[in-house]
Design an enzyme around this catalytic site. Structure first.
Site, PDB file in Angstrom:
ATOM      1  N   CYS A 151      17.040  61.833  25.804  1.00 55.22           N
ATOM      2  CA  CYS A 151      18.403  61.861  26.358  1.00 55.22           C
ATOM      3  C   CYS A 151      18.352  61.967  27.880  1.00 55.22           C
ATOM      4  CB  CYS A 151      19.180  63.028  25.754  1.00 55.22           C
ATOM      5  SG  CYS A 151      20.845  63.162  26.425  1.00 55.22           S
ATOM      6  N   CYS A 183      20.978  64.142  29.504  1.00 57.65           N
ATOM      7  CA  CYS A 183      20.758  65.592  29.340  1.00 57.65           C
ATOM      8  C   CYS A 183      19.672  66.072  30.315  1.00 57.65           C
ATOM      9  CB  CYS A 183      20.303  65.927  27.919  1.00 57.65           C
ATOM     10  SG  CYS A 183      21.175  65.040  26.625  1.00 57.65           S
ATOM     11  N   ASP A 184      18.601  65.286  30.460  1.00 55.18           N
ATOM     12  CA  ASP A 184      17.398  65.809  31.119  1.00 55.18           C
ATOM     13  C   ASP A 184      17.004  65.110  32.420  1.00 55.18           C
ATOM     14  OD1 ASP A 184      17.134  67.585  28.995  1.00 55.18           O
ATOM     15  OD2 ASP A 184      16.043  66.132  27.788  1.00 55.18           O
TER      16      ASP A 184
END
Ligand code: FAD
Ligand code: NAP
Length: 313
Positions: free
Chosen positions: A136, A139-140
Site C-alpha cells: 500500500c 499507507c507507507d
C-alpha cells in the site's frame, strides 16, 4: 449473552458495492444492516486520486468512500463496525456471527467483501513485511522520502503506486515480468514521462535483501525471466502490486466459485448458487474490478434481494 439482531437484508462489506446496496435496500424500506469489516470504506481508502468515478473529475478515495457511507446512512442503512466471522447459509433465516459476539439473522444476504492484495509468497517478502515491504503506497510511501524504491507488477495498481511514490522517492524502479503493461494507456503515458521512474522489463523479484539491526530492506535480487541472470537493485522500500484475490473466506465451501475463487453469479444478476444469497463487486468480478462497476452491482444486488423477499411473502 450474545445479542441477536434480525434484519431483512444483511450487507457484508463497506466498499462501493456494499454502500450502494445500502442506499437501494434502505430506499426499498428493507431496513438493511451493513457490517463494515476490517477495512471500512474498502480498497479505495488505500488510494489517493480517483479520476474515473462519474460526477467527480477528481476525488480522494477516502473522501469518496465517506460520502458513500453518509449516503447509505442518510437513506436509513444501519452501518455497524463489526467483522463477520461465520455465515450459516444452510437454512433461512441465514445466520452470521460477528467478531463482536453479535449474531445477525437475515432473510437475505448481500456479500460485498471485495478483494485483497496478493503477495508473491517469498520467505524474504514475509520476513520484511512492515519493515520495508508493503502492498500500500498511500499507507507507507511517506516513510521513504529521498530513498530508492522498487514496485513489482504491471497493472493499474503498480503504475499508480509507482507514480505516487515519486512524490517521496529519489528513484522508483518498476519491475515487470513481461515487456508490456496491463495498465491503462493514460497511466502508462504518465509513467513513461516521469523521469524518476525506470522500468525493468522481463524481471521477477527473487529475494528481498535486508539487515536485522535495525531491521530494514537494503535492496532486492531480481531474475531475468529469459536468461535467468540475477542482479541486485538497492532499495529501502519494496511495494508489491501484483493484483488482488477475492475475499471469499466466508463462502468458499458453500457457494459455487469460478475464475480462481470469484463467486459465481447467474449472468446479468447477482444471484449466487444459494437462493437468498447475493454477491456484488470485486468478490464476483474478475474482469472489470472498478468502483463504478462495483457500485452498479451493489444496486443490482439490492434490487435482486428486494424481489427475492417479495416472492417469499
Ligand atoms: P472493496 O472495496 O474491496 O471492499 C470490501 C469490503 O468488504 C471492505 O469494507 C471490507 O472491510 C469488507 N469485508 C471483507 N470481509 C469482511 C467480513 N468478513 N465481514 C465484514 N466485512 C468484510 N477503481 C476505480 O474505479 N478507480 C480507481 O481509481 C481505483 N483505484 C484503485 C487503487 C487501488 C490502490 C486499489 C487497490 C484499487 C483501486 N480501484 C479503483 C479498484 C476499486 O477500489 C475496487 O474495484 C472497489 O473498491 C471494489 O469495491 P467492493 O465494494 O467490491 O469491495
Ligand atoms: P491486475 O490488473 O491483475 O495486474 C496485476 C499485475 O501484476 C500484472 O501486470 C501481472 O503481470 C503482475 N503479476 C501478477 N502476479 C505476479 C507474480 N507472481 N509475479 C510478478 N508479477 C505478477 O491487478 P491490479 O493492478 O491490482 O488491478 C486490479 C483491478 O483494480 C483492475 O481491474 C484494475 O483496473 C483496477 N484498478 C483500477 C485503477 C484505476 O482505474 N485507476 C487503479 C488501480 C486498480 P502480467 O501482466 O504479466 O499478468
Amino acid at each position: 449473552m450474545a445479542e441477536t439482531r434480525h434484519t431483512k437484508v444483511l450487507i457484508v462489506g463497506s466498499g462501493p458495492a456494499g454502500y450502494t446496496a445500502g442506499v437501494y435496500a434502505a430506499r426499498a424500506m428493507l431496513s438493511p444492516i451493513l457490517v463494515q469489516g476490517i477495512e471500512p470504506g474498502g480498497q479505495l481508502t488505500t488510494t489517493t486520486e480517483v479520476e474515473n468515478y462519474p460526477s467527480f473529475v477528481e476525488v480522494q478515495g477516502p473522501e469518496l468512500m465517506m460520502k458513500m457511507e453518509e449516503h447509505a446512512r442518510a437513506m436509513g442503512t444501519e452501518v455497524i463496525g463489526d467483522i463477520i466471522t461465520e455465515l450459516d447459509t444452510s437454512k433461512r433465516p441465514f445466520t452470521a456471527k460477528g467478531d463482536s459476539g453479535t449474531i445477525y439473522t437475515a432473510d437475505a444476504v448481500i456479500l460485498a467483501t471485495g478483494a485483497r492484495a496478493k503477495w508473491l509468497g517469498l520467505d524474504s517478502e514475509e520476513a520484511y513485511k512492515g519493515f520495508g515491504v508493503s502492498a500500500c503506497a498511500t499507507c507507507d510511501g511517506f516513510f521513504y522520502r529521498g530513498q530508492e524504491i522498487v514496485v513489482v507488477g504491471g497493472g493499474n495498481t503498480a503504475v499508480e503506486e509507482a507514480l505516487f511514490l515519486t512524490n517521496f522517492a529519489s528513484k522508483v524502479t518498476l519491475i515487470h515480468r513481461r515487456d508490456e503493461l496491463r495498465a491503462e494507456k493514460i497511466l502508462q503515458d504518465r509513467l513513461f514521462k516521469n523521469e524518476k521512474i525506470e522500468t525493468l522489463w522481463f524481471h521477477e523479484l527473487e529475494e528481498v535483501v535486508g539487515e536485522d539491526n535495525p531491521k530494514g530492506v537494503t535492496g532486492v535480487k531480481v531474475k531475468h525471466t529469459e536468461t535467468g541472470e540475477i542482479s541486485e537493485i538497492p532499495a529501502k522500500g519494496v511495494f508489491i502490486a501484483i493484483g488482488h484475490a477475492p475475499a471469499n473466506e466466508l463462502v468458499k465451501d458453500v457457494l459455487e466459485l469460478h475464475n480462481g475463487g470469484y463467486v459465481k453469479v447467474t449472468p446479468g444478476t447477482t444471484e449466487t448458487s444459494i437462493p437468498g444469497i447475493f454477491a456484488a463487486g470485486d468478490l464476483t468480478d474478475h474482469k472489470y474490478r472498478q468502483a463504478v462497476t462495483s457500485a452498479g452491482m451493489g444496486c443490482m444486488a439490492a434490487l435482486d434481494a428486494e424481489r427475492f423477499l417479495a416472492e417469499q411473502e
